[in-house]
Design a protein around this motif. Sequence first.
Motif, PDB file in Angstrom:
ATOM      1  N   CYS A   1      44.135  34.616  37.628  1.00 23.92           N
ATOM      2  CA  CYS A   1      43.837  35.847  37.017  1.00 23.92           C
ATOM      3  C   CYS A   1      44.493  35.757  35.642  1.00 23.92           C
ATOM      4  N   ALA A   2      43.895  36.471  34.656  1.00 26.41           N
ATOM      5  CA  ALA A   2      44.200  36.730  33.196  1.00 26.41           C
ATOM      6  C   ALA A   2      44.028  37.987  32.724  1.00 26.41           C
ATOM      7  N   SER A   3      44.728  38.473  31.941  1.00 27.72           N
ATOM      8  CA  SER A   3      44.272  39.742  31.117  1.00 27.72           C
ATOM      9  C   SER A   3      44.233  39.548  29.761  1.00 27.72           C
ATOM     10  N   SER A   4      43.367  40.120  29.018  1.00 27.95           N
ATOM     11  CA  SER A   4      43.372  39.848  27.484  1.00 27.95           C
ATOM     12  C   SER A   4      43.641  41.447  27.018  1.00 27.95           C
ATOM     13  N   LEU A   5      44.221  41.461  25.938  1.00 25.31           N
ATOM     14  CA  LEU A   5      44.539  42.745  25.162  1.00 25.31           C
ATOM     15  C   LEU A   5      43.538  42.819  23.870  1.00 25.31           C
ATOM     16  N   TYR A   6      42.800  41.976  23.660  1.00 25.04           N
ATOM     17  CA  TYR A   6      42.069  42.283  22.609  1.00 25.04           C
ATOM     18  C   TYR A   6      40.482  42.068  22.769  1.00 25.04           C
ATOM     19  N   TYR A   7      39.886  41.250  23.740  1.00 28.65           N
ATOM     20  CA  TYR A   7      38.743  40.891  23.999  1.00 28.65           C
ATOM     21  C   TYR A   7      38.186  41.479  24.971  1.00 28.65           C
ATOM     22  N   ILE A   8      37.089  41.820  24.882  1.00 30.67           N
ATOM     23  CA  ILE A   8      35.956  42.943  25.884  1.00 30.67           C
ATOM     24  C   ILE A   8      36.111  41.976  27.149  1.00 30.67           C
ATOM     25  N   VAL A   9      35.306  40.719  27.195  1.00 32.97           N
ATOM     26  CA  VAL A   9      35.369  39.627  28.110  1.00 32.97           C
ATOM     27  C   VAL A   9      35.120  38.518  27.361  1.00 32.97           C
ATOM     28  N   SER A  10      35.926  37.502  27.786  1.00 37.09           N
ATOM     29  CA  SER A  10      35.590  36.025  27.236  1.00 37.09           C
ATOM     30  C   SER A  10      35.544  35.267  28.187  1.00 37.09           C
ATOM     31  N   MET A  11      34.820  34.000  27.922  1.00 37.29           N
ATOM     32  CA  MET A  11      34.845  32.993  29.142  1.00 37.29           C
ATOM     33  C   MET A  11      35.876  31.848  28.377  1.00 37.29           C
ATOM     34  N   ASP A  12      36.329  32.071  27.342  1.00 41.36           N
ATOM     35  CA  ASP A  12      37.193  31.137  26.758  1.00 41.36           C
ATOM     36  C   ASP A  12      38.849  31.407  26.984  1.00 41.36           C
ATOM     37  N   ALA A  13      39.446  30.667  27.787  1.00 40.49           N
ATOM     38  CA  ALA A  13      40.695  30.788  28.086  1.00 40.49           C
ATOM     39  C   ALA A  13      41.767  31.224  27.246  1.00 40.49           C
ATOM     40  N   ARG A  14      41.658  30.734  26.019  1.00 40.99           N
ATOM     41  CA  ARG A  14      42.334  30.987  24.893  1.00 40.99           C
ATOM     42  C   ARG A  14      42.442  32.432  24.448  1.00 40.99           C
ATOM     43  N   ASN A  15      41.470  33.094  24.958  1.00 38.98           N
ATOM     44  CA  ASN A  15      41.485  34.910  24.461  1.00 38.98           C
ATOM     45  C   ASN A  15      42.083  35.418  25.687  1.00 38.98           C
ATOM     46  N   TYR A  16      42.693  35.009  26.496  1.00 40.56           N
ATOM     47  CA  TYR A  16      43.596  35.804  27.461  1.00 40.56           C
ATOM     48  C   TYR A  16      44.915  35.746  27.133  1.00 40.56           C
ATOM     49  N   ASN A  17      45.890  36.635  27.185  1.00 41.49           N
ATOM     50  CA  ASN A  17      47.202  36.639  26.913  1.00 41.49           C
ATOM     51  C   ASN A  17      48.111  36.573  27.880  1.00 41.49           C
ATOM     52  N   TYR A  18      47.881  36.950  28.975  1.00 37.93           N
ATOM     53  CA  TYR A  18      48.726  36.865  29.981  1.00 37.93           C
ATOM     54  C   TYR A  18      48.054  36.243  31.412  1.00 37.93           C
ATOM     55  N   TRP A  19      48.652  35.450  32.113  1.00 36.54           N
ATOM     56  CA  TRP A  19      48.208  34.683  33.292  1.00 36.54           C
ATOM     57  C   TRP A  19      49.132  34.832  34.493  1.00 36.54           C
ATOM     58  N   GLY A  20      48.598  34.819  35.566  1.00 32.36           N
ATOM     59  CA  GLY A  20      49.224  34.813  36.989  1.00 32.36           C
ATOM     60  C   GLY A  20      49.695  33.362  37.200  1.00 32.36           C
ATOM     61  N   GLN A  21      50.248  33.297  38.302  1.00 28.18           N
ATOM     62  CA  GLN A  21      50.755  31.920  38.672  1.00 28.18           C
ATOM     63  C   GLN A  21      49.832  31.161  39.370  1.00 28.18           C
ATOM     64  N   GLY A  22      48.658  31.743  39.830  1.00 32.82           N
ATOM     65  CA  GLY A  22      47.757  30.808  40.619  1.00 32.82           C
ATOM     66  C   GLY A  22      47.733  31.012  42.144  1.00 32.82           C
ATOM     67  N   THR A  23      46.613  30.906  42.728  1.00 32.19           N
ATOM     68  CA  THR A  23      46.758  30.824  44.043  1.00 32.19           C
ATOM     69  C   THR A  23      45.718  29.762  44.445  1.00 32.19           C
ATOM     70  N   GLN A  24      46.099  29.001  45.294  1.00 34.06           N
ATOM     71  CA  GLN A  24      45.407  27.565  45.817  1.00 34.06           C
ATOM     72  C   GLN A  24      44.203  28.196  46.943  1.00 34.06           C
ATOM     73  N   VAL A  25      43.057  27.796  46.573  1.00 35.76           N
ATOM     74  CA  VAL A  25      41.908  27.837  47.452  1.00 35.76           C
ATOM     75  C   VAL A  25      41.372  26.383  47.836  1.00 35.76           C
ATOM     76  N   THR A  26      41.410  26.049  49.221  1.00 38.53           N
ATOM     77  CA  THR A  26      41.057  24.935  49.660  1.00 38.53           C
ATOM     78  C   THR A  26      40.127  25.165  50.643  1.00 38.53           C
ATOM     79  N   VAL A  27      38.704  24.580  50.303  1.00 39.57           N
ATOM     80  CA  VAL A  27      37.581  24.518  51.116  1.00 39.57           C
ATOM     81  C   VAL A  27      37.446  23.237  51.766  1.00 39.57           C
ATOM     82  N   SER A  28      37.264  23.422  53.147  1.00 42.90           N
ATOM     83  CA  SER A  28      37.113  21.943  54.078  1.00 42.90           C
ATOM     84  C   SER A  28      35.613  22.070  54.459  1.00 42.90           C
ATOM     85  N   SER A  29      35.126  20.765  54.325  1.00 45.06           N
ATOM     86  CA  SER A  29      33.691  20.483  54.823  1.00 45.06           C
ATOM     87  C   SER A  29      33.710  20.238  56.246  1.00 45.06           C
TER      88      SER A  29
END
Length: 124
Positions: free
Chosen positions: A96-124
Motif C-alpha cells: 500500500c502507498a500514500s500520496s500527499l499530492y495526487y488524487i489517484v495515480s497509477m504511477d508508483a512515482r507519485n506516491y510518497n510513502y510505502w508499506g513494507q509489503g505483504t506476500q500473497v501466494t496463490v497455489s494452483s
Amino acid sequence: QVQLVESGGGLVQAGGSLRLSCVASGRTFSITAMGWFRQVPGKEREFVAGMRWSEGSTYYANSVKGRFTISRDNAKNTVYLQIISLKPEDTAVYYCASSLYYIVSMDARNYNYWGQGTQVTVSS
C-alpha cells in the motif's frame, strides 16, 4: 511523515479470497490518495487499486476489475484490499502507498510513502 503497515497476506489456493489491510499513522490528514500495488521479482511495481481519500472514489486496473475491491475504515485509518477468485498470477508482494499530492495515480512515482509489503501466494 506517514507510516503504513500492511498485513493479511498468505498462501491461498486458487479460487480463494484474501483481505489485505493497511494501517496508516502519522500525518494521515495530509493524504490525498491511497493505492495498492503489487510486484513480482524482475518486474516493475504494478498499480491494482486506488482511492481518492477525500471522497472515497475508487479506481482499478483493468486486469483486476471485478475481483479486487478497495475500501477503508476512517475510524481505524485503515484501507483494505479484498481479493476474490484468486489466480496463481496474483502471486506477488502487495504494497500500500500514500500520496500527499495526487488524487489517484497509477504511477508508483507519485506516491510518497510505502508499506513494507505483504506476500500473497496463490497455489494452483
